[in-house]
Enzyme design. Structure first.
Site, PDB file in Angstrom:
ATOM      1  N   HIS A  28      21.732  76.999   2.112  1.00 24.71           N
ATOM      2  CA  HIS A  28      21.865  77.504   3.451  1.00 24.71           C
ATOM      3  C   HIS A  28      23.105  76.714   4.106  1.00 24.71           C
ATOM      4  CE1 HIS A  28      18.038  79.772   4.272  1.00 24.71           C
ATOM      5  NE2 HIS A  28      18.123  79.818   2.980  1.00 24.71           N
ATOM      6  N   GLU A  49      23.414  75.550   7.122  1.00 26.30           N
ATOM      7  CA  GLU A  49      22.773  74.402   7.805  1.00 26.30           C
ATOM      8  C   GLU A  49      22.280  73.037   7.000  1.00 26.30           C
ATOM      9  OE1 GLU A  49      21.641  77.827  10.116  1.00 26.30           O
ATOM     10  OE2 GLU A  49      21.820  77.225   8.098  1.00 26.30           O
ATOM     11  N   CYS A  80      16.588  79.364  10.314  1.00 26.12           N
ATOM     12  CA  CYS A  80      15.597  79.862   9.911  1.00 26.12           C
ATOM     13  C   CYS A  80      14.518  78.705  10.070  1.00 26.12           C
ATOM     14  CB  CYS A  80      15.795  80.427   8.291  1.00 26.12           C
ATOM     15  SG  CYS A  80      16.009  78.986   7.377  1.00 26.12           S
ATOM     16  N   CYS A  92      15.552  75.491   7.683  1.00 25.44           N
ATOM     17  CA  CYS A  92      16.745  74.842   8.590  1.00 25.44           C
ATOM     18  C   CYS A  92      16.379  74.169   9.702  1.00 25.44           C
ATOM     19  CB  CYS A  92      17.812  75.855   8.710  1.00 25.44           C
ATOM     20  SG  CYS A  92      18.874  76.360   6.946  1.00 25.44           S
TER      21      CYS A  92
END
Length: 162
Positions: free
Chosen positions: A58, A60, A87, A90
């Site tokens: 991801h 992040e 999410c 993250c």
């Protein structure tokens, strides 16, 4: 550290959007992130879910990993900007990287991270600033170019379009 409220949130979100565009061009989900300390971008990340065949690539996390040693000493003073609300994975990584300030563009009403923050005292204590809707229109438009169906899921929080 410059107070969170006085930062030029749109400036940094534009940088995160630039990272999201890179992901989009690669065929990955168009999510981008930047980490800022004392007005300087210290890390960038974009989603690499498909291009790296990794469920954890991801935006992040990619930014956090690239700045890990720096965050060890300065995480509390940093802000992470991400084009889509973090999410669960993250959010946990951001908190454990000691970043206390989170700013995002597009709300994710499917995952509902704000409810997690409010429900878990440990998380609530560690998130000092949580600001959404920065350049939201631009973030939503980019995500809709990628997948109208996924964008609808995040915006409405329902799977009606699936």
């Amino acid at each position: 550290m410059e107070p969170f409220a006085s930062l030029d949130h749109e400036r940094y979100m534009r940088e995160a959007l630039s990272e999201a565009e890179k992901a989009f061009e690669r065929g990955d989900r168009p999510i981008g992130a930047v980490i800022v300390h004392d007005g300087e971008i210290i890390a960038r990340g974009s989603n690499r879910f498909f291009s790296e065949s990794s469920y954890i690539a991801h935006a992040e996390l990619n930014a956090l990993v690239s700045a890990a040693p720096y965050l060890y000493d300065h995480g509390r003073e940093c802000v992470i900007y991400t084009t889509v609300e973090p999410c669960v994975m993250c959010l946990g990584a951001i908190i454990h990287a000691n970043i206390r300030n989170i700013a995002f563009g597009m709300h994710d009403n499917y995952i509902q991270a704000r409810k997690i923050i409010d429900a878990v005292e440990y998380v609530d204590r560690r998130v000092h600033n949580y600001l959404g809707g920065i350049l939201e229109k631009e973030c939503v438009e980019l995500y809709r170019r990628y997948s109208e169906r996924e964008a609808q899921l995040m915006l409405t929080g329902t799977q009606n379009s699936w």
